[in-house]
Scaffold this motif. Structure first.
Motif, mmCIF file in Angstrom:
data_model
loop_
_atom_site.group_PDB
_atom_site.id
_atom_site.type_symbol
_atom_site.label_atom_id
_atom_site.label_comp_id
_atom_site.label_asym_id
_atom_site.label_seq_id
_atom_site.Cartn_x
_atom_site.Cartn_y
_atom_site.Cartn_z
ATOM 1 N N LYS A 163 0.511 -1.723 0.541
ATOM 2 C CA LYS A 163 -0.161 0.191 -0.067
ATOM 3 C C LYS A 163 0.955 1.140 -0.090
ATOM 4 C CE LYS A 163 -4.107 -1.999 2.720
ATOM 5 N NZ LYS A 163 -4.514 -1.977 3.452
ATOM 6 N N LEU A 164 1.802 0.889 0.869
ATOM 7 C CA LEU A 164 2.695 2.523 1.280
ATOM 8 C C LEU A 164 3.124 2.718 -0.564
ATOM 9 C CD1 LEU A 164 4.153 4.600 2.927
ATOM 10 C CD2 LEU A 164 6.194 2.634 2.736
ATOM 11 N N TYR A 165 3.476 1.553 -1.643
ATOM 12 C CA TYR A 165 4.252 1.331 -2.579
ATOM 13 C C TYR A 165 3.205 2.204 -3.762
ATOM 14 C CZ TYR A 165 8.984 0.094 -0.869
ATOM 15 O OH TYR A 165 10.324 0.279 -0.213
ATOM 16 N N PHE A 166 2.110 2.397 -3.785
ATOM 17 C CA PHE A 166 0.657 2.154 -4.663
ATOM 18 C C PHE A 166 0.819 3.860 -4.231
ATOM 19 C CE2 PHE A 166 -3.692 3.034 -4.706
ATOM 20 C CZ PHE A 166 -3.512 2.603 -6.679
ATOM 21 N N LEU A 169 -5.063 12.183 -2.763
ATOM 22 C CA LEU A 169 -3.864 11.501 -1.620
ATOM 23 C C LEU A 169 -4.303 11.470 -0.594
ATOM 24 C CD1 LEU A 169 -1.809 13.582 -3.991
ATOM 25 C CD2 LEU A 169 -1.573 10.527 -3.973
ATOM 26 N N ILE A 170 -4.473 12.976 -0.155
ATOM 27 C CA ILE A 170 -5.058 13.013 0.833
ATOM 28 C C ILE A 170 -6.498 11.627 2.445
ATOM 29 C CG2 ILE A 170 -6.564 13.790 3.091
ATOM 30 C CD1 ILE A 170 -5.369 16.521 2.635
ATOM 31 N N ALA A 171 -7.295 11.366 1.111
ATOM 32 C CA ALA A 171 -8.261 10.720 1.417
ATOM 33 C C ALA A 171 -7.911 8.675 1.433
ATOM 34 C CB ALA A 171 -9.463 10.720 0.609
ATOM 35 N N ILE A 172 -7.110 8.965 -0.126
ATOM 36 C CA ILE A 172 -6.015 7.637 0.077
ATOM 37 C C ILE A 172 -5.076 7.248 0.925
ATOM 38 C CG2 ILE A 172 -5.139 6.123 -1.694
ATOM 39 C CD1 ILE A 172 -5.989 7.283 -3.555
ATOM 40 N N SER A 173 -4.953 8.336 1.614
ATOM 41 C CA SER A 173 -3.569 8.031 2.705
ATOM 42 C C SER A 173 -4.327 7.117 3.460
ATOM 43 C CB SER A 173 -3.253 9.355 3.164
ATOM 44 O OG SER A 173 -3.455 10.180 3.802
ATOM 45 N N TYR A 174 -5.419 7.431 4.207
ATOM 46 C CA TYR A 174 -6.076 7.136 5.132
ATOM 47 C C TYR A 174 -6.075 4.823 5.130
ATOM 48 C CZ TYR A 174 -6.875 11.359 7.358
ATOM 49 O OH TYR A 174 -7.205 12.504 8.204
ATOM 50 N N TRP A 175 -6.248 4.928 3.753
ATOM 51 C CA TRP A 175 -6.659 3.362 2.923
ATOM 52 C C TRP A 175 -5.157 2.780 3.089
ATOM 53 C CZ3 TRP A 175 -4.113 1.490 -1.521
ATOM 54 C CH2 TRP A 175 -3.999 0.126 -1.459
ATOM 55 N N ALA A 176 -4.160 3.449 3.288
ATOM 56 C CA ALA A 176 -2.474 3.204 3.148
ATOM 57 C C ALA A 176 -1.800 2.958 4.611
ATOM 58 C CB ALA A 176 -1.639 3.870 2.099
#
Length: 116
Positions: free
Chosen positions: A70-73, A109-116
């Motif tokens: 997830k971090l690399y994605f 990106l902020i929204a996706i960062s909660y997933w990652a």
């Protein structure tokens, strides 16, 4: 450490004294095109094998990717977002359009960062 900071601030002073007149008298987008060859100059030493670091291993190290995919994605999405923002800033005329695109990328990106 002091020499590094002196060099950094002197370089900043020189750059600001050059950039100011260019942006006041011309379009600021010229600076992006001036920066392209400066950014690409690292490719020549890499192509000739002149780097001083020792090669540790060949191939792709997939063990790090497997540990945190997830971090690399997220890193790949951030790269795509930064490139998209830079390209839109250079090519689009409307500041409002660039602002909307940049805000959309940032909020995504902020929204996706909660997933990652």
């Amino acid at each position: 450490v002091t020499w590094v900071w002196v060099s950094y601030f002197l370089g900043s002073l020189v750059v600001c004294s050059i950039i100011g007149p260019i942006t006041n008298n011309n379009d600021a987008r010229i600076l992006f095109f001036i920066g392209i060859p400066l950014s690409l100059q690292i490719l020549l030493p890499i192509a000739k094998g002149c780097l001083l670091e020792e090669r540790v291993s060949t191939g792709v190290r997939t063990d790090k990717y497997r540990d945190q995919p997830k971090l690399y994605f997220m890193a790949a999405l951030m790269t795509i977002g930064a490139l998209t923002s830079a390209i839109c800033g250079m090519l689009l005329e409307s500041d409002t359009t660039v602002l909307v695109i940049t805000w959309s990328i940032s909020l995504s990106l902020i929204a996706i960062s909660y997933w990652a």
